[in-house]
Design an enzyme around this catalytic site. Sequence first.
Site, mmCIF file in Angstrom:
data_model
loop_
_atom_site.group_PDB
_atom_site.id
_atom_site.type_symbol
_atom_site.label_atom_id
_atom_site.label_comp_id
_atom_site.label_asym_id
_atom_site.label_seq_id
_atom_site.Cartn_x
_atom_site.Cartn_y
_atom_site.Cartn_z
ATOM 1 N N ASP A 33 33.942 60.776 21.578
ATOM 2 C CA ASP A 33 34.226 60.672 22.984
ATOM 3 C C ASP A 33 35.164 61.948 23.980
ATOM 4 O OD1 ASP A 33 32.809 58.507 23.577
ATOM 5 O OD2 ASP A 33 34.610 57.224 23.762
ATOM 6 N N LYS A 55 33.311 60.432 28.446
ATOM 7 C CA LYS A 55 32.622 60.225 30.071
ATOM 8 C C LYS A 55 33.250 60.105 29.950
ATOM 9 C CE LYS A 55 30.244 56.116 28.908
ATOM 10 N NZ LYS A 55 30.742 56.240 27.567
ATOM 11 N N MET A 168 42.252 53.730 33.260
ATOM 12 C CA MET A 168 41.173 54.500 34.474
ATOM 13 C C MET A 168 41.281 53.755 35.453
ATOM 14 S SD MET A 168 37.911 53.282 31.532
ATOM 15 C CE MET A 168 38.392 51.611 31.158
#
Length: 256
Positions: A33, A55, A168
């Site tokens: 990642d 991502k 996030m």
Amino acid sequence: MKVTLIGAGPGDPDLITLKGIKALQKAKVVLYDSLAHPDLLEYCPADCIKILVGKRFGKTSCGQDDINNLIVDYAQQYGEVVRLKGGDSFIFGRGYEEILFAAEYGIESEVIPGISSSYAVPALAGIPLTSRGVSESFWVITGTTKAHELSKDMYLAAQSTATVVVLMGLHKLEEIVAMYTELNKVDESISIIQNGTMADQKLVTGKISNIIPLAKLSEIASPAIIVIGKVAALPDLSYEHVRKMMENGKAANVAD
């Protein structure tokens, strides 16, 4: 055939587990990642295949369906594959989805937990999620659900006295502030930590009432973690102030 999920930790490459390092040292293929520190790939053998499948909000280099298929393809081709994921694979990491998909193709799995950014990043910024007399519990909530919305649990968390950690969720800051304002919690302490555990870590602390202009002034950007609650102010408070807060907490407990 086998897939190994490794939690890379919150950012600082020294915070990966020893078991994670040992698995990387034997890896044939690593799907990693964006939030996994690139230095961790140095543990891999020279002939290891390394593929970035990161991502990030608004910047997707590889969709989840693509990642699932890559896991299966490489496991079938090489017998095993390592999936290196930021933080911990089972805390908003979609790790369980990946091993379920792999299992449909007869691929066994191993999970190597990682240190979650949800508690490690605040800790290294001097913020304890719980502290006697100040906070006795905490919520960890995603700021980006599958529908790209703020979790509905956020409203329940905001009504509690617990520390609230939002992962996030920086792009939802205005929505979070509006929610706390509606609940008459404009004086609630809040901290935002960008690039936690890293050398370029940035921290801004304020109140619900002023955190938006403070964040803009500090040019806070993702990746960042939001911490809301009395503990968010602890690094900025004097020892005497903290002691009084703890005493008040004890008094309240006795009164209850």
